[in-house]
Design an enzyme around this catalytic site. Structure first.
Site, PDB file in Angstrom:
ATOM      1  N   ASP A 174      23.788 -10.606 -10.131  1.00 18.98           N
ATOM      2  CA  ASP A 174      25.008 -10.280 -10.865  1.00 18.98           C
ATOM      3  C   ASP A 174      24.666  -9.677 -12.231  1.00 18.98           C
ATOM      4  O   ASP A 174      24.018 -10.313 -13.060  1.00 18.98           O
ATOM      5  CB  ASP A 174      25.851 -11.547 -11.051  1.00 18.98           C
ATOM      6  CG  ASP A 174      27.286 -11.264 -11.449  1.00 18.98           C
ATOM      7  OD1 ASP A 174      27.506 -10.313 -12.225  1.00 18.98           O
ATOM      8  OD2 ASP A 174      28.184 -11.988 -10.992  1.00 18.98           O
ATOM      9  N   HIS A 205      27.507  -8.354  -8.598  1.00 19.05           N
ATOM     10  CA  HIS A 205      28.897  -8.666  -8.923  1.00 19.05           C
ATOM     11  C   HIS A 205      29.833  -7.793  -8.080  1.00 19.05           C
ATOM     12  O   HIS A 205      29.596  -6.607  -7.893  1.00 19.05           O
ATOM     13  CB  HIS A 205      29.112  -8.382 -10.412  1.00 19.05           C
ATOM     14  CG  HIS A 205      30.397  -8.873 -10.960  1.00 19.05           C
ATOM     15  ND1 HIS A 205      30.567 -10.167 -11.413  1.00 19.05           N
ATOM     16  CD2 HIS A 205      31.585  -8.255 -11.143  1.00 19.05           C
ATOM     17  CE1 HIS A 205      31.795 -10.322 -11.866  1.00 19.05           C
ATOM     18  NE2 HIS A 205      32.436  -9.177 -11.713  1.00 19.05           N
TER      19      HIS A 205
END
Length: 237
Positions: A174, A205
């Site tokens: 992420d 993400h």
């Protein structure tokens, strides 16, 4: 005021600042329970409405409140368009998260009263993933799921207030939640009996977005399967 088909409903805010709209998708058959779909920073856009429609197909009343209504009602942005992505970041920075949680509670209240559905869950993505954690700690929701929530490490002091089940999906690569932050989340939450964390290796993400360039099909399918089983267990079991 409730509608009788898919579309918009109006919900009164708890602070009487005014009503706000929510997208509603209704199951064709009997309603199992209700699930609030908490938006990303891009508003209640096509992808969020599609999340609602998929939940309705599973038998849930799905409701996505417009949490940015105090900034700009009806905002819909595309994360794959740079100008719109930057506008989304501006909205996120201006967004009052505490007021947003109150609007989520107002949505829960609306569902239980106007829709006569007692069991209410919540699932959120990105900013909504963070808000799903806050919803678990600050509202009377029955079960919550957060996908790649940002800044949860700064909310760990609230973990003792989580009384109903919460599941968090963590993207290991992420770009907004680094490995140190992920480690803090595990250290702070692995021993919380109501919280379950799942890590997804090699994905970034936004991996479970319905549309656009960020989706990773394998990880999205696995996370959504876990979410579906989680809600079946805690909302309909």
């Amino acid at each position: 005021m409730s509608d009788t088909s898919n579309g918009q409903v109006s919900i009164q805010s708890r602070d009487d600042a005014g009503p706000f709209n929510a997208y509603v998708a209704r199951p064709d058959a009997a309603t199992k329970a209700a699930i609030i779909v908490i938006q990303e920073i891009f508003g209640v856009n096509k992808g969020i409405r599609q999340k609602c429609d998929k939940l309705a197909a599973e038998g849930y009343l799905a409701v996505a409140p417009d949490l940015f209504w105090r900034l700009e009602p009806g905002i819909e942005l595309d994360p794959d368009v740079e100008q719109e992505f930057q506008k989304a970041l501006e909205h996120m920075n201006a967004f009052d998260q505490d007021a947003g949680i109150k609007d989520i509670q107002a949505t829960i209240d609306h569902i239980r009263k106007a829709e006569s559905v007692a069991k209410v869950g919540a699932v959120g993505y990105c900013l909504g993933g963070r808000l799903a954690y806050m919803t678990a700690a600050r509202t009377d929701v029955d079960a919550s799921v957060g996908y790649y929530g940002v800044g949860i490490d700064g909310l760990l002091r609230e973990k003792e207030a989580i009384a109903k089940p919460l599941m968090l999906h963590i993207a290991r690569e992420d770009g907004f939640v680094d490995k140190d932050t992920q480690a803090k989340m595990h250290k702070g939450l692995d021993d919380q009996p109501k919280v379950t964390l799942h890590d997804y290796e090699g994905v970034d993400h936004g991996f479970a977005t319905e549309i656009g360039e960020r989706r990773d099909e394998e990880a999205a399918q696995l996370a959504d399967k876990r979410t579906s089983e989680f809600f079946a267990r805690h909302l309909t079991g």
